[in-house]
Design a protein around this motif. Structure first.
Motif, PDB file in Angstrom:
ATOM      1  N   MET A   1       0.835  -1.202   0.000  1.00 49.84           N
ATOM      2  CA  MET A   1       0.000   0.000   0.000  1.00 49.84           C
ATOM      3  C   MET A   1       0.868   1.249   0.000  1.00 49.84           C
ATOM      4  N   ASN A   2       0.468   2.240  -0.772  1.00 54.90           N
ATOM      5  CA  ASN A   2       1.102   3.543  -0.762  1.00 54.90           C
ATOM      6  C   ASN A   2       0.113   4.548  -0.182  1.00 54.90           C
ATOM      7  N   ILE A   3       0.546   5.241   0.838  1.00 57.80           N
ATOM      8  CA  ILE A   3      -0.348   6.102   1.609  1.00 57.80           C
ATOM      9  C   ILE A   3       0.199   7.524   1.665  1.00 57.80           C
ATOM     10  N   THR A   4      -0.691   8.505   1.551  1.00 59.64           N
ATOM     11  CA  THR A   4      -0.333   9.904   1.800  1.00 59.64           C
ATOM     12  C   THR A   4      -0.840  10.284   3.186  1.00 59.64           C
ATOM     13  N   GLU A  21       2.702  17.098   5.019  1.00 62.89           N
ATOM     14  CA  GLU A  21       2.351  15.951   4.186  1.00 62.89           C
ATOM     15  C   GLU A  21       3.545  15.027   3.993  1.00 62.89           C
ATOM     16  N   TYR A  22       3.283  13.707   4.095  1.00 60.32           N
ATOM     17  CA  TYR A  22       4.327  12.702   3.934  1.00 60.32           C
ATOM     18  C   TYR A  22       3.799  11.569   3.063  1.00 60.32           C
ATOM     19  N   GLN A  23       4.713  10.885   2.400  1.00 57.46           N
ATOM     20  CA  GLN A  23       4.385   9.715   1.609  1.00 57.46           C
ATOM     21  C   GLN A  23       5.005   8.483   2.258  1.00 57.46           C
ATOM     22  N   VAL A  24       4.203   7.438   2.404  1.00 55.60           N
ATOM     23  CA  VAL A  24       4.712   6.173   2.942  1.00 55.60           C
ATOM     24  C   VAL A  24       4.402   5.088   1.913  1.00 55.60           C
ATOM     25  N   HIS A  25       5.441   4.353   1.525  1.00 50.71           N
ATOM     26  CA  HIS A  25       5.293   3.371   0.452  1.00 50.71           C
ATOM     27  C   HIS A  25       5.452   1.946   0.978  1.00 50.71           C
ATOM     28  N   GLU A  35       2.489   0.945  13.766  1.00 56.55           N
ATOM     29  CA  GLU A  35       3.651   0.401  13.052  1.00 56.55           C
ATOM     30  C   GLU A  35       3.899   1.188  11.775  1.00 56.55           C
ATOM     31  N   MET A  36       2.822   1.612  11.127  1.00 54.11           N
ATOM     32  CA  MET A  36       2.975   2.455   9.935  1.00 54.11           C
ATOM     33  C   MET A  36       3.654   3.774  10.294  1.00 54.11           C
ATOM     34  N   LEU A  37       3.278   4.358  11.450  1.00 54.04           N
ATOM     35  CA  LEU A  37       3.940   5.585  11.889  1.00 54.04           C
ATOM     36  C   LEU A  37       5.396   5.322  12.262  1.00 54.04           C
ATOM     37  N   ASP A  38       5.677   4.149  12.808  1.00 60.89           N
ATOM     38  CA  ASP A  38       7.065   3.779  13.110  1.00 60.89           C
ATOM     39  C   ASP A  38       7.901   3.738  11.837  1.00 60.89           C
ATOM     40  N   ILE A  39       7.324   3.182  10.771  1.00 64.44           N
ATOM     41  CA  ILE A  39       8.029   3.115   9.483  1.00 64.44           C
ATOM     42  C   ILE A  39       8.334   4.518   8.981  1.00 64.44           C
ATOM     43  N   LEU A  40       7.349   5.411   9.069  1.00 62.88           N
ATOM     44  CA  LEU A  40       7.564   6.795   8.644  1.00 62.88           C
ATOM     45  C   LEU A  40       8.653   7.448   9.482  1.00 62.88           C
ATOM     46  N   ASN A  41       8.636   7.223  10.786  1.00 65.87           N
ATOM     47  CA  ASN A  41       9.640   7.837  11.654  1.00 65.87           C
ATOM     48  C   ASN A  41      11.049   7.334  11.355  1.00 65.87           C
ATOM     49  N   GLU A  42      11.166   6.054  11.004  1.00 63.90           N
ATOM     50  CA  GLU A  42      12.471   5.526  10.620  1.00 63.90           C
ATOM     51  C   GLU A  42      12.992   6.233   9.367  1.00 63.90           C
ATOM     52  N   MET A  87      -3.880  -1.346   8.961  1.00 61.77           N
ATOM     53  CA  MET A  87      -3.902  -0.636   7.682  1.00 61.77           C
ATOM     54  C   MET A  87      -4.870  -1.258   6.686  1.00 61.77           C
ATOM     55  N   ARG A  88      -5.347  -2.470   6.949  1.00 60.85           N
ATOM     56  CA  ARG A  88      -6.364  -3.049   6.065  1.00 60.85           C
ATOM     57  C   ARG A  88      -7.694  -2.306   6.156  1.00 60.85           C
ATOM     58  N   SER A  89      -7.809  -1.397   7.141  1.00 62.26           N
ATOM     59  CA  SER A  89      -9.001  -0.556   7.229  1.00 62.26           C
ATOM     60  C   SER A  89      -8.962   0.592   6.229  1.00 62.26           C
ATOM     61  N   PHE A  90      -7.838   0.716   5.511  1.00 65.97           N
ATOM     62  CA  PHE A  90      -7.670   1.773   4.509  1.00 65.97           C
ATOM     63  C   PHE A  90      -7.389   1.143   3.154  1.00 65.97           C
ATOM     64  N   ASN A  91      -7.380   1.973   2.135  1.00 61.22           N
ATOM     65  CA  ASN A  91      -7.146   1.492   0.775  1.00 61.22           C
ATOM     66  C   ASN A  91      -5.857   2.059   0.209  1.00 61.22           C
ATOM     67  N   ASP A  92      -5.288   1.339  -0.722  1.00 63.55           N
ATOM     68  CA  ASP A  92      -4.092   1.803  -1.420  1.00 63.55           C
ATOM     69  C   ASP A  92      -4.372   3.158  -2.068  1.00 63.55           C
ATOM     70  N   GLY A  93      -3.484   4.110  -1.833  1.00 69.03           N
ATOM     71  CA  GLY A  93      -3.638   5.439  -2.407  1.00 69.03           C
ATOM     72  C   GLY A  93      -4.412   6.411  -1.543  1.00 69.03           C
ATOM     73  N   ASP A  94      -4.882   5.956  -0.404  1.00 69.86           N
ATOM     74  CA  ASP A  94      -5.654   6.827   0.485  1.00 69.86           C
ATOM     75  C   ASP A  94      -4.806   7.971   1.032  1.00 69.86           C
TER      76      ASP A  94
END
Length: 247
Positions: A1-4, A21-25, A35-42, A87-94
């Motif tokens: 999933m790629n998330i903005t 604004e940030y992009q997480v791929h 965990e998604m926020l942890d990835i962004l912080n890394e 994150m399965r509660s969201f969609n790719d590109g959200d």
């Protein structure tokens, strides 16, 4: 999933703050929201940027420290704590907007971290039993009607995350306060102080700057522990008794 991500950044309580604004791929749909926020912080750390400050502790849906507003909803699209949101509660590109709890009584410390010590002070004002109950009796020595016991356990499930405050248009903490009052007042040990407890905790609630309750119900709708809205009615009845008795 790629998330903005559009995230509220605020360096300190005096800073004006703004959305960034940030992009997480390549985010796995099985990742938790934190965990998604942890990835962004890394990624931010590797780029030499300041990581995003957010609260978390148990990450098991127990403590409620993780609360943030996600796309305008406290804790996000599922009725659970933020750490149990996946994150399965969201969609790719959200595009996902993330903000801290918004309330005068919850001043922002940094980014998504707020000071929720106002809730602790409400507890300190009366959310306890101070009467002498003697030694621990046998379990069957103090009969408690099952209806009262079930109701007390239901109210005691409140973890004090503050989602009710964040969701309420009035920034009221009445669901939290009512849950704490209800679970103590229904038990025999809590009876001697029940009216004084209501008065003291409500006075502290108002002194902290929380708003009044107008029974909109958003608080109960987002509560991760599904505290029922009618605990507020229970508190109001006890408040009426306290007023009549001049407590």
């Amino acid at each position: 999933m790629n998330i903005t991500l559009k995230i509220w950044r605020q360096a300190n309580p005096e800073d004006a703050g703004a959305m960034h604004e940030y992009q997480v791929h390549n985010v796995s749909e099985d990742s938790s929201f934190l965990e998604m926020l942890d990835i962004l912080n890394e990624e931010l750390f590797e780029a030499g940027e300041e990581p995003i400050a957010f609260d978390s502790d148990c990450r098991e849906g127990i403590c409620g420290q993780c609360g943030v507003v996600i796309n305008g909803v406290a804790h996000g699209p599922e009725v659970t704590t933020t750490c149990q949101l996946h994150m399965r509660s969201f969609n790719d590109g959200d595009t996902i907007t993330i903000e801290p709890w918004r309330a005068t009584a919850f001043p922002i410390i940094q980014d998504l971290v707020v000071d929720r010590s106002a809730l602790d002070r409400i507890i300190q004002a009366g959310g306890y039993i101070s009467v002498n109950t003697g030694a621990a009796p046998d379990a069957h020595a103090t009969p408690v009607p099952k209806q009262n016991a079930d109701r007390a356990f239901e109210a005691a499930a409140c973890i004090g995350c503050g989602a009710c405050v964040a969701a309420c248009p009035n920034a009221s903490a009445m669901l939290f306060t009512s849950a704490k009052v209800t679970h103590l007042n229904l038990l025999p040990q809590g009876q001697p102080e029940n009216l004084m407890r209501v008065k003291n905790m409500l006075n502290q609630h108002d002194a902290e700057g929380f708003g009044t309750c107008t029974n909109i119900g958003e608080c109960a709708a987002v509560c991760p522990k599904q505290i029922p809205l009618d605990v507020i009615s229970t508190l109001n009845r006890q408040l009426g008794k306290a007023v009549l008795k001049g407590v």
